[in-house]
Design a protein around this motif. Structure first.
Motif, short mmCIF file in Angstrom:
data_model
loop_
_atom_site.label_atom_id
_atom_site.label_comp_id
_atom_site.label_asym_id
_atom_site.label_seq_id
_atom_site.Cartn_x
_atom_site.Cartn_y
_atom_site.Cartn_z
N UNK A 128 0.82 -1.21 0.00
CA UNK A 128 0.00 0.00 0.00
C UNK A 128 0.85 1.26 0.00
N UNK A 129 1.95 1.23 0.75
CA UNK A 129 2.87 2.37 0.74
C UNK A 129 3.47 2.56 -0.65
N UNK A 130 3.77 1.44 -1.32
CA UNK A 130 4.32 1.52 -2.67
C UNK A 130 3.36 2.24 -3.60
N UNK A 131 2.09 1.90 -3.51
CA UNK A 131 1.10 2.54 -4.38
C UNK A 131 0.92 4.01 -4.02
N UNK A 132 0.88 4.33 -2.72
CA UNK A 132 0.71 5.71 -2.30
C UNK A 132 1.85 6.60 -2.83
N UNK A 133 3.06 6.06 -2.85
CA UNK A 133 4.23 6.84 -3.25
C UNK A 133 4.33 6.96 -4.77
N UNK A 134 4.14 5.85 -5.48
CA UNK A 134 4.42 5.85 -6.92
C UNK A 134 3.17 5.82 -7.80
N UNK A 135 2.07 5.26 -7.31
CA UNK A 135 0.83 5.27 -8.07
C UNK A 135 0.99 4.74 -9.49
N UNK A 136 0.39 5.47 -10.44
CA UNK A 136 0.42 5.05 -11.84
C UNK A 136 1.80 5.19 -12.47
N UNK A 137 2.72 5.88 -11.81
CA UNK A 137 4.02 6.16 -12.42
C UNK A 137 4.86 4.91 -12.63
N UNK A 138 4.49 3.81 -11.99
CA UNK A 138 5.20 2.56 -12.26
C UNK A 138 4.82 2.00 -13.63
N UNK A 139 4.01 2.73 -14.35
CA UNK A 139 3.70 2.34 -15.72
C UNK A 139 4.85 2.57 -16.69
N UNK A 140 5.89 3.28 -16.23
CA UNK A 140 7.08 3.47 -17.08
C UNK A 140 8.01 2.27 -16.86
N UNK A 141 7.90 1.29 -17.72
CA UNK A 141 8.51 -0.01 -17.49
C UNK A 141 10.04 0.02 -17.55
#
Length: 304
Positions: free
Chosen positions: A127-140
């Motif tokens: 959950x912390x990972x999502x709060x920090x990075x959100x959709x930006x992990x879409x840059x593979x």
């Protein structure tokens, strides 16, 4: 190839040629003469970028996978930094490396650090990972992940998100639900080329507004908290939904279907009602006039 010096026996380079029509084959063959351990595979037909990502990951045999786009560059120190972290024995599941953003011709640096986080290093909660990075992990190209993350998602599930262009975003977040140990690397290991996407406005809406919402809803069903999903959705409203709504209203084609998608995907958010809904009430002509004024001001500033 300078960056792999000293690690030739610890890494593999696998190239999946997605039916290119240029001189890619000859170029790769010339590299294989000097580096015979490079593995090369070619698709008979173009299967699309996201399907090619999946195929590339299945061709890999190592413990970690770094799917690198053909329009990005790798810093000379990238491999050395990542390999030292992998060999540290800490069993990271995911590395997130920062990156520079350049103009399309790579002549001008546009963004110093894309993530630019100073108080984040290790993240051990999904959950912390999502709060920090959100959709930006879409840059593979900025992600190096344990192969187990990839294998945690079936091909059928991956294919569900193909039309929205970010199936690997679901794959990464789903893969760390039960075992999240991620490390953010506050160094520009990748040089990203901006404005290289062929997205039209309608396709961008489908991917960044509708598609990511669908992925987030599924992740919430998988075990992500409502809070982490809502925080990410609110950021999407700010960075994608509002600009898209404005653009469509200026063009005069914010359709009933798009409005239904908005309310269905984001209508439960107070952030939407306070910051996006009022824009829906503004006459299109006013937004067009505001755009003209903005361009006039920008032009004036350039000439001063």
């Amino acid at each position: 190839m300078v960056s792999i010096s000293g690690y030739e026996n610890q890494i593999e380079i696998v190239i999946s040629d997605n039916a290119s029509t240029d001189d890619t084959v000859d170029t790769i063959r010339s590299f294989q003469i000097r580096y015979p351990w490079i593995r090369y595979s070619r698709n008979e037909v173009n299967i699309g970028g996201e399907r090619n990502f999946y195929r590339l990951a299945t061709l890999a045999t190592g413990d970690y996978i770094w799917i690198f786009g053909d329009d990005d560059k790798l810093s000379e120190e990238a491999i050395s930094i990542v390999m030292k972290l992998i060999n540290s024995g800490k069993n990271y599941k995911l590395f997130i490396c920062d990156y520079y953003r350049y103009s399309k011709d790579f002549k001008e640096k546009k963004v110093e650090l894309a993530y630019g986080l100073s108080n984040v290093s290790t993240i051990n909660n999904h959950n912390d990972l999502m709060k920090i990075f959100g959709w930006r992990l879409g840059y593979i190209s900025s992600l190096i992940f344990n192969r187990s993350i990839f294998l945690a998602v079936s091909k059928e599930k991956y294919n569900k998100y193909l039309e929205y262009r970010f199936p690997f975003l679901y794959m990464i977040y789903h893969g760390v639900i039960d075992d999240c140990l991620a490390l953010y690397i506050n160094k520009p290991l990748v040089y990203n080329r901006m404005h290289n996407s062929m997205f039209c406005l309608d396709e961008s809406w489908k991917c960044f507004v509708v598609g990511i919402s669908i992925i987030l809803n599924d992740l919430k069903n998988d075990g992500y908290s409502a809070q982490s999903v809502n925080i990410t959705k609110n950021k999407i409203i700010l960075y994608y939904v509002i600009p898209h709504v404005v653009s469509f209203k200026i063009r005069g084609d914010l359709t009933i279907r798009k409005c239904r998608e908005l309310f269905y995907d984001y209508g439960k958010s107070l952030f939407f009602w306070f910051f996006c809904f009022p824009i829906l009430l503004i006459p299109n002509s006013c937004l067009r006039q505001a755009k003209k004024i903005k361009h006039t001001v920008i032009k004036f500033k350039k000439n001063v």
